[in-house]
Write a protein that holds these residues in place. Structure first.
Motif, PDB file in Angstrom:
ATOM      1  N   ARG A   3      16.671   3.718   3.121  1.00  0.00           N
ATOM      2  CA  ARG A   3      17.570   2.845   2.366  1.00  0.00           C
ATOM      3  C   ARG A   3      18.665   3.674   1.687  1.00  0.00           C
ATOM      4  N   GLU A  56      20.139  -7.570   5.745  1.00  0.00           N
ATOM      5  CA  GLU A  56      19.533  -6.521   4.920  1.00  0.00           C
ATOM      6  C   GLU A  56      19.395  -5.228   5.722  1.00  0.00           C
ATOM      7  N   TRP A  57      18.967  -5.357   6.965  1.00  0.00           N
ATOM      8  CA  TRP A  57      18.845  -4.192   7.834  1.00  0.00           C
ATOM      9  C   TRP A  57      20.201  -3.526   8.016  1.00  0.00           C
ATOM     10  N   CYS A  58      21.238  -4.330   8.233  1.00  0.00           N
ATOM     11  CA  CYS A  58      22.585  -3.790   8.400  1.00  0.00           C
ATOM     12  C   CYS A  58      23.071  -3.113   7.115  1.00  0.00           C
ATOM     13  N   ASP A  60      21.357  -1.613   4.884  1.00  0.00           N
ATOM     14  CA  ASP A  60      20.710  -0.307   4.743  1.00  0.00           C
ATOM     15  C   ASP A  60      21.398   0.765   5.587  1.00  0.00           C
ATOM     16  N   ARG A  61      22.188   0.334   6.544  1.00  0.00           N
ATOM     17  CA  ARG A  61      22.853   1.272   7.447  1.00  0.00           C
ATOM     18  C   ARG A  61      24.360   1.267   7.276  1.00  0.00           C
ATOM     19  N   TYR A  77      18.230  -2.612  16.441  1.00  0.00           N
ATOM     20  CA  TYR A  77      17.589  -3.632  15.614  1.00  0.00           C
ATOM     21  C   TYR A  77      16.411  -4.264  16.349  1.00  0.00           C
ATOM     22  N   HIS A  80      13.606  -2.059  16.043  1.00  0.00           N
ATOM     23  CA  HIS A  80      13.073  -2.189  14.681  1.00  0.00           C
ATOM     24  C   HIS A  80      12.116  -3.379  14.583  1.00  0.00           C
ATOM     25  N   TRP A  84       8.178  -3.127  13.648  1.00  0.00           N
ATOM     26  CA  TRP A  84       7.881  -3.618  12.296  1.00  0.00           C
ATOM     27  C   TRP A  84       6.457  -4.156  12.227  1.00  0.00           C
TER      28      TRP A  84
END
Length: 332
Positions: A3, A56-58, A60-61, A77, A80, A84
């Motif tokens: 993160r 949210e994933w985006c 973090d990146r 993704y 991921h 997960w």
């Protein structure tokens, strides 16, 4: 990738998410458009949850705008999602992974249609091959009778429970559809039930058997009046507080009856639906009639019940096929 923890970077992403061309802004526009088109709250909730996880994933990146998303990023993704794990250590099902990717495809395709993106980056993303849906084993006739007999019909709530169980088994309606029923949705003269705003927000009329109607009539005459708190309440099934019986309440009633009858099969409310459809198919009902009864938009959704009824098919094959049995000779 871990993160993002730097304050300046988090602030930049927060400001970017509020920009008119941010992914968050386009997600809101997309969901608003679906609402205007009349899509159900359940669908909107599912799309919102799926896209929120992706955003949210985006975030973090360091990805904040749709134009930054490419096919390689989406493939990352997808990996991921595959890797997960839930809190209990279980992976996300292949069906769940496919649904998440499908929602992204729809969202990006909508953005292309509205001229925000030149191409859909998710168009060439391969979906995972979800396994064939296997329906739970249906109830046997004696199991159905045992479950229906569990409520104490001399008790107000017990009589309500019996009427609910009979209605679910007779009509095959979904739990949510049973929850939404009004006292005005029953037609005792013609023996039908109007299902309003079923899956896909579609109304339909389904037959209801005489036995179920008799139990519902008894409930309406003797058990529902003591449960009524507000005179204007029109919900068919009420809880002990006089309000519409909720989904969790309906599931608890069915599960309680299953447990009391010693039925350990999984499915609760939906198991009545599966059982009804399977029994009708085995007794000669045309699959298109079952499709209409269950409220399936596509026939291939209903055709899964043809796999459940293989036992009946085997019986017919054995009884009618000339080579189904080993020929016997005088010496055997």
């Amino acid at each position: 990738m871990p993160r993002i923890g730097h304050y300046g970077e988090r602030r930049r992403l927060l400001e970017a998410s509020s920009a008119p061309d941010s992914m968050a802004a386009w997600m809101r526009r997309y969901l608003d458009a679906l609402a205007v088109q009349g899509y159900s709250e359940d669908l909107l909730r599912a799309r919102r949850q799926t896209l929120a996880v992706f955003l949210e994933w985006c975030g973090d990146r360091g990805l904040a705008r749709p134009a930054e998303i490419t096919l390689p990023i989406l493939e990352r993704y997808q990996r991921h999602l595959f890797q997960w794990r839930k809190a209990d250590g279980e992976p996300l099902s292949l069906r769940g992974q496919a649904l998440a990717i499908t929602h992204l495809r729809h969202w990006f395709r909508w953005q292309v249609r509205h001229h925000h993106l030149p191409t859909n980056p998710a168009a060439d993303l391969d979906l995972p091959r979800a396994p064939r849906v296997v329906l739970p084993e249906g109830l046997q006739a004696e199991e159905v009778d045992a479950v229906l007999a569990q409520p104490d019909v001399d008790d107000v709530q017990g009589l309500r429970d019996r009427a609910l169980l009979e209605l679910l088994y007779s009509t095959g309606v979904r739990r949510q559809e049973a929850r939404n029923l009004s006292i005005f949705d029953l037609d005792f003269v013609h023996g039908v039930l109007r299902v309003r705003q079923g899956k896909g927000r579609k109304d339909r009329v389904v037959p209801i058997g005489e036995r179920a109607l008799a139990w519902v009539r008894r409930y309406l005459d003797t058990a529902r009046p003591p449960l009524v708190v507000e005179a204007h309440e029109t919900a068919l099934f009420l809880n002990r507080f006089g309000r519409r019986l909720g989904n969790n309440g309906i599931a608890a009633i069915v599960r309680r009856a299953f447990d009391a009858a010693g039925v350990t099969k999984r499915g609760a409310c939906h198991l009545f639906r599966h059982t009804m459809a399977t029994q009708m198919l085995e007794n000669g009902a045309d699959i298109r009639y079952i499709q209409e009864l269950l409220g399936h938009e596509r026939l291939d959704t209903t055709q899964i019940y043809t796999h459940v009824s293989i036992g009946k098919l085997k019986e017919i094959h054995t009884a009618t096929h000339p080579a189904a049995k080993l020929a016997r000779t005088p010496d055997t």
